[in-house]
Motif scaffolding. Structure first.
Motif, PDB file in Angstrom:
ATOM      1  N   ASN A  53       0.804  -1.230   0.000  1.00 32.68           N
ATOM      2  CA  ASN A  53       0.000   0.000   0.000  1.00 32.68           C
ATOM      3  C   ASN A  53       0.835   1.277   0.000  1.00 32.68           C
ATOM      4  O   ASN A  53       0.278   2.373  -0.055  1.00 32.68           O
ATOM      5  CB  ASN A  53      -0.911   0.020   1.230  1.00 32.68           C
ATOM      6  N   ILE A  54       2.164   1.169   0.055  1.00 27.32           N
ATOM      7  CA  ILE A  54       3.011   2.347   0.214  1.00 27.32           C
ATOM      8  C   ILE A  54       2.909   3.283  -0.992  1.00 27.32           C
ATOM      9  O   ILE A  54       3.141   2.890  -2.125  1.00 27.32           O
ATOM     10  CB  ILE A  54       4.486   1.948   0.418  1.00 27.32           C
ATOM     11  N   GLU A  55       2.576   4.552  -0.699  1.00 22.41           N
ATOM     12  CA  GLU A  55       2.497   5.586  -1.726  1.00 22.41           C
ATOM     13  C   GLU A  55       3.611   6.618  -1.594  1.00 22.41           C
ATOM     14  O   GLU A  55       3.997   7.249  -2.582  1.00 22.41           O
ATOM     15  CB  GLU A  55       1.134   6.287  -1.660  1.00 22.41           C
ATOM     16  N   GLU A  56       4.099   6.818  -0.365  1.00 26.97           N
ATOM     17  CA  GLU A  56       5.191   7.764  -0.121  1.00 26.97           C
ATOM     18  C   GLU A  56       6.282   7.062   0.672  1.00 26.97           C
ATOM     19  O   GLU A  56       6.014   6.468   1.718  1.00 26.97           O
ATOM     20  CB  GLU A  56       4.702   8.994   0.658  1.00 26.97           C
ATOM     21  N   LEU A  57       7.539   7.157   0.171  1.00 33.63           N
ATOM     22  CA  LEU A  57       8.656   6.480   0.813  1.00 33.63           C
ATOM     23  C   LEU A  57       9.823   7.454   0.956  1.00 33.63           C
ATOM     24  O   LEU A  57      10.274   8.042  -0.029  1.00 33.63           O
ATOM     25  CB  LEU A  57       9.085   5.271  -0.014  1.00 33.63           C
ATOM     26  N   PRO A  62       5.885  -0.953  -6.494  1.00 37.99           N
ATOM     27  CA  PRO A  62       6.340   0.350  -6.982  1.00 37.99           C
ATOM     28  C   PRO A  62       5.284   1.069  -7.814  1.00 37.99           C
ATOM     29  O   PRO A  62       5.303   2.297  -7.912  1.00 37.99           O
ATOM     30  CB  PRO A  62       7.573   0.000  -7.826  1.00 37.99           C
ATOM     31  N   GLU A  63       4.368   0.306  -8.368  1.00 39.39           N
ATOM     32  CA  GLU A  63       3.310   0.925  -9.174  1.00 39.39           C
ATOM     33  C   GLU A  63       2.373   1.783  -8.338  1.00 39.39           C
ATOM     34  O   GLU A  63       1.625   2.614  -8.883  1.00 39.39           O
ATOM     35  CB  GLU A  63       2.507  -0.148  -9.914  1.00 39.39           C
ATOM     36  N   LYS A  64       2.416   1.639  -7.002  1.00 38.65           N
ATOM     37  CA  LYS A  64       1.581   2.460  -6.122  1.00 38.65           C
ATOM     38  C   LYS A  64       2.264   3.775  -5.728  1.00 38.65           C
ATOM     39  O   LYS A  64       1.606   4.686  -5.215  1.00 38.65           O
ATOM     40  CB  LYS A  64       1.252   1.675  -4.847  1.00 38.65           C
ATOM     41  N   LEU A  65       3.580   3.867  -5.925  1.00 39.75           N
ATOM     42  CA  LEU A  65       4.337   5.025  -5.450  1.00 39.75           C
ATOM     43  C   LEU A  65       3.881   6.331  -6.096  1.00 39.75           C
ATOM     44  O   LEU A  65       3.736   6.423  -7.315  1.00 39.75           O
ATOM     45  CB  LEU A  65       5.827   4.842  -5.734  1.00 39.75           C
ATOM     46  N   LYS A  66       3.711   7.343  -5.246  1.00 38.38           N
ATOM     47  CA  LYS A  66       3.443   8.695  -5.712  1.00 38.38           C
ATOM     48  C   LYS A  66       4.583   9.651  -5.332  1.00 38.38           C
ATOM     49  O   LYS A  66       4.755  10.694  -5.977  1.00 38.38           O
ATOM     50  CB  LYS A  66       2.133   9.220  -5.115  1.00 38.38           C
ATOM     51  N   LYS A 105       4.291  10.912 -14.785  1.00 35.41           N
ATOM     52  CA  LYS A 105       4.066  12.329 -15.101  1.00 35.41           C
ATOM     53  C   LYS A 105       4.330  13.131 -13.826  1.00 35.41           C
ATOM     54  O   LYS A 105       3.461  13.284 -12.979  1.00 35.41           O
ATOM     55  CB  LYS A 105       2.637  12.563 -15.600  1.00 35.41           C
ATOM     56  N   LEU A 106       5.537  13.644 -13.695  1.00 36.45           N
ATOM     57  CA  LEU A 106       5.963  14.296 -12.462  1.00 36.45           C
ATOM     58  C   LEU A 106       5.353  15.678 -12.264  1.00 36.45           C
ATOM     59  O   LEU A 106       5.085  16.399 -13.226  1.00 36.45           O
ATOM     60  CB  LEU A 106       7.484  14.431 -12.442  1.00 36.45           C
ATOM     61  N   LYS A 107       5.199  16.038 -10.968  1.00 36.41           N
ATOM     62  CA  LYS A 107       4.863  17.404 -10.590  1.00 36.41           C
ATOM     63  C   LYS A 107       6.079  18.112  -9.992  1.00 36.41           C
ATOM     64  O   LYS A 107       6.162  19.339 -10.042  1.00 36.41           O
ATOM     65  CB  LYS A 107       3.707  17.401  -9.580  1.00 36.41           C
ATOM     66  N   ALA A 141       6.803   2.825 -11.887  1.00 39.88           N
ATOM     67  CA  ALA A 141       5.960   3.681 -11.034  1.00 39.88           C
ATOM     68  C   ALA A 141       5.208   4.708 -11.878  1.00 39.88           C
ATOM     69  O   ALA A 141       5.553   5.894 -11.885  1.00 39.88           O
ATOM     70  CB  ALA A 141       6.824   4.378  -9.989  1.00 39.88           C
ATOM     71  N   PRO A 142       4.157   4.301 -12.575  1.00 37.69           N
ATOM     72  CA  PRO A 142       3.443   5.215 -13.479  1.00 37.69           C
ATOM     73  C   PRO A 142       2.723   6.356 -12.770  1.00 37.69           C
ATOM     74  O   PRO A 142       2.382   7.353 -13.406  1.00 37.69           O
ATOM     75  CB  PRO A 142       2.448   4.294 -14.192  1.00 37.69           C
ATOM     76  N   HIS A 143       2.479   6.209 -11.460  1.00 39.61           N
ATOM     77  CA  HIS A 143       1.753   7.246 -10.716  1.00 39.61           C
ATOM     78  C   HIS A 143       2.681   8.166  -9.917  1.00 39.61           C
ATOM     79  O   HIS A 143       2.206   9.019  -9.159  1.00 39.61           O
ATOM     80  CB  HIS A 143       0.741   6.603  -9.770  1.00 39.61           C
ATOM     81  N   LEU A 144       3.992   8.008 -10.095  1.00 34.12           N
ATOM     82  CA  LEU A 144       4.955   8.826  -9.367  1.00 34.12           C
ATOM     83  C   LEU A 144       4.805  10.299  -9.749  1.00 34.12           C
ATOM     84  O   LEU A 144       4.839  10.660 -10.918  1.00 34.12           O
ATOM     85  CB  LEU A 144       6.383   8.358  -9.679  1.00 34.12           C
ATOM     86  N   GLU A 145       4.636  11.152  -8.727  1.00 33.51           N
ATOM     87  CA  GLU A 145       4.449  12.589  -8.955  1.00 33.51           C
ATOM     88  C   GLU A 145       5.594  13.424  -8.405  1.00 33.51           C
ATOM     89  O   GLU A 145       5.860  14.511  -8.913  1.00 33.51           O
ATOM     90  CB  GLU A 145       3.135  13.050  -8.306  1.00 33.51           C
ATOM     91  N   HIS A 146       6.260  12.921  -7.363  1.00 36.39           N
ATOM     92  CA  HIS A 146       7.326  13.691  -6.719  1.00 36.39           C
ATOM     93  C   HIS A 146       8.550  12.796  -6.544  1.00 36.39           C
ATOM     94  O   HIS A 146       8.481  11.761  -5.881  1.00 36.39           O
ATOM     95  CB  HIS A 146       6.855  14.215  -5.362  1.00 36.39           C
ATOM     96  N   LEU A 147       9.676  13.212  -7.133  1.00 37.97           N
ATOM     97  CA  LEU A 147      10.903  12.430  -7.079  1.00 37.97           C
ATOM     98  C   LEU A 147      12.056  13.305  -6.606  1.00 37.97           C
ATOM     99  O   LEU A 147      12.284  14.398  -7.129  1.00 37.97           O
ATOM    100  CB  LEU A 147      11.236  11.849  -8.454  1.00 37.97           C
TER     101      LEU A 147
END
Length: 497
Positions: free
Chosen positions: A201-205, A227-231, A285-287, A255-261
Motif C-alpha cells: 500500500n506504500i504511496e510515499e517512501l 512500486p506501481e503504487k508510489l506517488k 508524469k511528475l509534478k 511507477a506510473p503514478h509517481l508525482e514527486h521524485l
C-alpha cells in the motif's frame, strides 16, 4: 518530599539525562563532539530538576521505585486524536519503562491511531518490543509511520534487531506513508526493514541519509512490493552513485503514478543520470523533480528531453549539476515545448554564462506562472543579467516573487543590478531579490533601491548585501541620469535579445 522519594527523583533525572547524552553521542554520520553531549546532559538534567521543583516529582517515578500513575509527559500528552508524535529537538534513548509511558495511549486503545512519528527517540531491543505491541494494537488503522532516526547510538546487531521488531509489527497494516530516514541502514538495514517495504500500500517512501549504496538500492528494488503504487520517492545524502541510480531507475520505470521524485546529494553521475532520464521518459508524469547536488553533466540534455513529456511539472531543481551552457540550452527547449506549468526553477551553481542564459531567458519569458527562479553562483555578469531582465520584464512572468542572482562570476555591477531591479519592480507581488556576493557600486545600490521603491513602494524585498564588494568602476555623475526609468529603459533596449 521524603528522603527516599528525593533519592528516586535524583536517580531518575541522572538516568534519563545520561541516556539522552549517550544516544546523542553517536549519529548516523559519525560521533558528536564530547562537549555537545555534555551540554545535552546538563540541559536535560537542569530541565528535569526544574520540573521536579515545580511539580514535586518526575512523571513515571515513585518512591518505591515503581511507576507513578500520572498522565504521560512529552508530545503524547497533547497529540491530536489518532496521532502520536514524539519528535522534538531533544534526542534521547527510550528504555522499556519510558516506552510504556510514551506509548500508553496506543497500548491502551485499539485501532484508533492512524499516524505515528517516533523520530529522534532512540530505542533498544526491549523498548522496541513495546513499540511492536503498540503498532499491533492499531494494525488495521495505521497509515502514516515515521520511524526515522530511532537507532542512533545502538550497536549494529541491536540496531538491526530493533528495525526487524518495529517494522515486522507493521505487517498487514494499510501503510501509505513510510519514513526510514536518518539512520545508517546500508544494505543490511534495508533488508531488516523487509516487512515494511513489502507492504503493497506504500504511496510515499522517504529514505534520506540512510547510506543507500549500490547494494542497498538492489535490496530496495527487490523488497519494494508495489512500486506501481508510489506517488512520492525521496532519497538524500546517500552513496547511491551511478550503479545505484540504475536500480532506482528500474523502480521509477515501474511507477506510473509517481508525482514527486527527489534524489539529491547522492553522487549520481552522467551514466546514472541517463538511466534516470530514460526511466522518466517512459513512465510517470511528475509534478516535482529534485536532483540537485549530483554530477549529471551532459546527461541533463537527455533529462531535459525526457521532461518535455511531463506537462504537469511545477517544481524543478537541477542546481549544482555541472549543467553549463549546453544543458541550459537543452533545458530552454524543454521549457518552450512541454513544461508550461512550472512555478519554481532552481539551477544554481551550474556555470551558466551569457550564452546559456539568453536561450533560457527567452523560454522563461513564456512561462507566466513562474514564481521562484534561482540562478545563484553562475556566470551571468551584467550582460546575462540584463538579457534575463529584458525577457522577464512587466507582463512576462508576472507571477514572479523570488529571484536569486547572488554570487555571479563575473559579478553583477550597478548596470545589471538596476536592470534586474526594474524587472522585479514590475511584479506586483514580488518578495525577494538576492544580489549578494556581487560588485555593485554604492551609487548602483542607491539607484537599485530607488527603482524598487518607485515600483513596489518599498525596497524591503532587496536581500542582504553584506558580501557585496564595491568595484572601482566610475560612478554616475549628477545629471547623467534624468530619472530611474531612463537608465533602465536604456539597458533593456540595448541588451534586448
Amino acid at each position: 518530599m521524603e528522603d527516599k522519594e528525593i533519592q528516586q527523583v535524583v536517580h531518575t533525572i541522572e538516568t534519563r539525562s545520561y541516556a539522552a547524552a549517550s544516544a546523542s553521542a553517536t549519529t548516523t554520520t559519525g560521533a558528536r563532539e564530547k562537549q555537545e553531549s555534555v551540554d545535552l546532559y546538563v540541559k536535560m538534567a537542569a530541565g528535569m530538576v526544574l520540573t521536579a521543583a515545580k511539580q514535586g516529582g518526575i512523571a513515571g517515578t515513585h518512591p518505591s521505585g515503581g511507576r507513578q500513575e500520572q498522565a504521560p509527559t512529552h508530545q503524547a500528552q497533547t497529540a491530536l486524536p489518532g496521532v502520536l508524535d514524539l519528535h522534538s529537538e531533544d534526542r534521547y534513548f527510550v528504555d522499556r519503562d519510558r516506552a510504556e509511558e510514551l506509548l500508553e495511549r496506543m497500548l491502551r486503545e485499539k485501532d484508533t491511531f492512524h499516524t505515528v512519528r517516533l523520530s529522534t527517540k532512540g530505542f533498544g531491543e526491549e523498548s522496541a518490543w513495546v513499540v511492536a505491541r503498540a503498532f499491533q494494537n492499531h494494525r488495521r488503522t495505521l497509515k502514516q509511520v515515521d520511524i526515522s532516526d530511532i537507532i542512533s547510538g545502538r550497536h549494529q546487531r541491536e540496531a538491526l534487531k530493533v528495525l526487524e521488531i518495529v517494522t515486522g509489527s507493521l505487517e498487514g497494516a494499510p501503510i501509505r506513508v513510510l519514513n526510514l530516514s536518518d539512520q545508517a541502514l546500508g544494505e543490511t538495514g534495508v533488508r531488516a526493514c523487509a516487512t515494511a517495504l513489502n507492504n503493497p500500500n506504500i504511496e510515499e517512501l522517504y529514505l534520506e541519509n540512510i547510506g543507500c549504496s549500490h547494494d542497498a538500492c538492489i535490496a530496495l528494488r527487490e523488497l519494494l512490493a508495489a512500486p506501481e503504487k508510489l506517488k512520492k520517492l525521496q532519497l538524500h545524502n546517500n552513496m547511491t552513485g551511478d550503479e545505484g541510480a540504475k536500480e532506482l531507475a528500474a523502480i521509477i520505470a515501474k511507477a506510473p503514478h509517481l508525482e514527486h521524485l527527489k534524489i539529491t546529494s547522492s553522487r549520481v553521475g552522467e551514466e546514472g543520470g541517463l538511466e534516470i532520464a530514460q526511466a522518466l521518459k517512459d513512465s510517470c508524469k511528475l509534478k516535482s523533480l529534485d536532483l540537485q547536488d549530483n554530477l549529471l553533466g551532459e546527461a541533463i540534455v537527455q533529462l531535459a528531453d525526457a521532461l518535455s513529456s511531463h506537462p504537469e511539472l511545477e517544481c524543478l531543481n537541477l542546481s549544482y549539476n555541472c549543467m553549463e551552457d549546453e544543458g541550459a540550452n537543452a533545458l530552454a527547449e524543454c521549457l518552450q515545448t512541454g513544461t508550461k506549468k512550472l512555478k519554481e526553477l532552481q539551477v544554481a551553481g551550474n556555470d551558466i554564462s551569457n550564452d546559456g542564459i539568453r536561450s533560457l531567458a527567452v523560454a522563461l519569458g513564456g512561462i507566466p506562472g513562474l514564481e521562484v527562479l534561482n540562478l545563484a553562483e553562475n556566470a551571468l555578469g551584467d550582460s546575462g543579467t540584463i538579457a534575463l531582465s529584458s525577457q522577464l520584464y512587466e507582463e512576462r512572468c508576472k507571477s514572479l516573487t523570488r529571484l536569486d542572482l547572488s554570487h555571479q562570476d563575473p559579478p553583477i555591477t550597478k548596470y545589471g543590478a538596476v536592470a534586474v531591479a526594474r524587472c522585479a519592480a514590475s511584479k506586483r507581488h514580488f518578495q525577494l531579490l538576492e544580489l549578494n556576493g556581487n560588485c555593485i557600486q554604492a551609487d548602483g545600490i542607491e539607484m537599485t533601491r530607488k527603482v524598487l521603491v518607485q515600483g513596489l513602494g518599498s525596497d524591503n524585498c532587496l536581500g542582504s548585501l553584506v558580501e557585496n564588494e564595491e568595484s572601482d568602476a566610475e560612478e554616475w555623475e549628477e545629471g547623467d541620469v534624468q530619472d530611474v526609468e531612463d537608465i533602465t529603459d536604456s539597458f533593456v533596449r540595448n541588451f534586448r535579445i
